[in-house]
Scaffold this motif. Structure first.
Motif, PDB file in Angstrom:
ATOM      1  N   SER A  52       0.823  -1.213   0.000  1.00 30.81           N
ATOM      2  CA  SER A  52       0.000   0.000   0.000  1.00 30.81           C
ATOM      3  C   SER A  52       0.856   1.262   0.000  1.00 30.81           C
ATOM      4  O   SER A  52       0.464   2.281  -0.565  1.00 30.81           O
ATOM      5  CB  SER A  52      -0.944   0.010   1.192  1.00 30.81           C
ATOM      6  OG  SER A  52      -0.245   0.306   2.376  1.00 30.81           O
ATOM      7  N   VAL A  56      -0.002   3.883  -2.931  1.00 31.07           N
ATOM      8  CA  VAL A  56      -0.715   5.085  -2.500  1.00 31.07           C
ATOM      9  C   VAL A  56       0.189   6.302  -2.597  1.00 31.07           C
ATOM     10  O   VAL A  56       1.348   6.264  -2.217  1.00 31.07           O
ATOM     11  CB  VAL A  56      -1.211   4.907  -1.046  1.00 31.07           C
ATOM     12  CG1 VAL A  56      -1.782   6.181  -0.500  1.00 31.07           C
ATOM     13  CG2 VAL A  56      -2.221   3.803  -0.993  1.00 31.07           C
ATOM     14  N   ASP A  57      -0.384   7.391  -3.100  1.00 30.36           N
ATOM     15  CA  ASP A  57       0.294   8.679  -3.078  1.00 30.36           C
ATOM     16  C   ASP A  57       0.068   9.294  -1.708  1.00 30.36           C
ATOM     17  O   ASP A  57      -1.061   9.545  -1.308  1.00 30.36           O
ATOM     18  CB  ASP A  57      -0.272   9.580  -4.171  1.00 30.36           C
ATOM     19  CG  ASP A  57       0.463  10.892  -4.252  1.00 30.36           C
ATOM     20  OD1 ASP A  57       1.615  10.963  -3.782  1.00 30.36           O
ATOM     21  OD2 ASP A  57      -0.112  11.852  -4.787  1.00 30.36           O
ATOM     22  N   ASP A  58       1.126   9.520  -0.972  1.00 31.79           N
ATOM     23  CA  ASP A  58       1.016   9.943   0.427  1.00 31.79           C
ATOM     24  C   ASP A  58       1.020  11.460   0.586  1.00 31.79           C
ATOM     25  O   ASP A  58       1.397  11.979   1.627  1.00 31.79           O
ATOM     26  CB  ASP A  58       2.154   9.318   1.221  1.00 31.79           C
ATOM     27  CG  ASP A  58       1.800   9.112   2.674  1.00 31.79           C
ATOM     28  OD1 ASP A  58       0.605   9.128   3.000  1.00 31.79           O
ATOM     29  OD2 ASP A  58       2.721   8.922   3.482  1.00 31.79           O
ATOM     30  N   ASN A  64      -7.153   6.799   3.017  1.00 26.60           N
ATOM     31  CA  ASN A  64      -7.733   6.278   1.790  1.00 26.60           C
ATOM     32  C   ASN A  64      -8.002   4.785   1.937  1.00 26.60           C
ATOM     33  O   ASN A  64      -7.546   4.138   2.880  1.00 26.60           O
ATOM     34  CB  ASN A  64      -6.845   6.576   0.592  1.00 26.60           C
ATOM     35  CG  ASN A  64      -5.458   6.037   0.771  1.00 26.60           C
ATOM     36  OD1 ASN A  64      -5.236   5.127   1.536  1.00 26.60           O
ATOM     37  ND2 ASN A  64      -4.513   6.606   0.054  1.00 26.60           N
ATOM     38  N   CYS A  66      -7.070   2.101   0.184  1.00 29.40           N
ATOM     39  CA  CYS A  66      -5.966   1.145   0.023  1.00 29.40           C
ATOM     40  C   CYS A  66      -5.174   1.003   1.324  1.00 29.40           C
ATOM     41  O   CYS A  66      -4.836  -0.105   1.742  1.00 29.40           O
ATOM     42  CB  CYS A  66      -5.059   1.595  -1.115  1.00 29.40           C
ATOM     43  SG  CYS A  66      -3.708   0.467  -1.464  1.00 29.40           S
ATOM     44  N   LYS A  67      -4.886   2.130   1.949  1.00 29.08           N
ATOM     45  CA  LYS A  67      -4.137   2.093   3.208  1.00 29.08           C
ATOM     46  C   LYS A  67      -4.952   1.427   4.312  1.00 29.08           C
ATOM     47  O   LYS A  67      -4.418   0.647   5.100  1.00 29.08           O
ATOM     48  CB  LYS A  67      -3.749   3.515   3.594  1.00 29.08           C
ATOM     49  CG  LYS A  67      -2.702   3.608   4.650  1.00 29.08           C
ATOM     50  CD  LYS A  67      -2.266   5.038   4.803  1.00 29.08           C
ATOM     51  CE  LYS A  67      -1.168   5.169   5.804  1.00 29.08           C
ATOM     52  NZ  LYS A  67      -0.738   6.560   5.980  1.00 29.08           N
TER      53      LYS A  67
END
Length: 150
Positions: A52, A56-58, A64, A66-67
């Motif tokens: 994740s 995922v763009d952090d 979000n 996915c996280k």
């Protein structure tokens, strides 16, 4: 230097946790190796979170899906790792003393995995990119650098 100390501490914690797992299996009183199946849980537990973090763009601070799914799967793996020795002990596959040793090893190993992600998981001074062994550091001068004549 703090990164190296943390890495040594985490490896020591992992060795202690594996020692408890092996004691729960190999002591002559217990002599059952069924708890070694927990090694699969130790290997599988960080995988959802690592995937994740790659996907995922952090940049946003909001949570979000996915996280959250990765945390949910990791929690399921960790709870299963704690439940398996108890199920084995209730079914008289292993002794309760072996179950206690294996659960102690679980606490230490999962604490070590959590500590690894807390220490090396962010991009700050303690991350792998900033580790003095892995990244070149600027030269340090004991005396002022020589000035060039003009």
């Amino acid at each position: 230097m703090a990164g190296i100390k943390a890495l040594i501490s985490l490896s020591f914690g992992g060795a202690i946790g594996l020692m408890f797992l092996m004691l729960g299996c190999a002591l002559p009183v217990y002599d059952k190796y069924w708890p070694l199946f927990l090694l699969f849980f130790y290997i599988l537990s960080p995988i959802p979170y690592c995937i994740s973090r790659r996907v995922v763009d952090d940049t946003d601070s909001a949570s979000n899906a996915c996280k959250e799914l990765a945390i949910f799967l990791t929690t399921g793996i960790v709870i299963s790792a704690f439940g398996l020795p108890i199920v084995f002990a209730r079914a008289d596959v292993i002794a309760w003393g072996a179950c206690a040793l294996v659960l102690t090893g679980n606490v230490v190993i999962f604490g070590t995995i959590l500590g690894f992600f807390l220490v090396f998981g962010s991009n700050d001074d303690f991350s792998w990119q900033q580790c003095p062994i892995l990244s070149p550091s600027p030269p340090s001068y004991s005396s002022p650098p020589p000035s060039s004549p003009m």
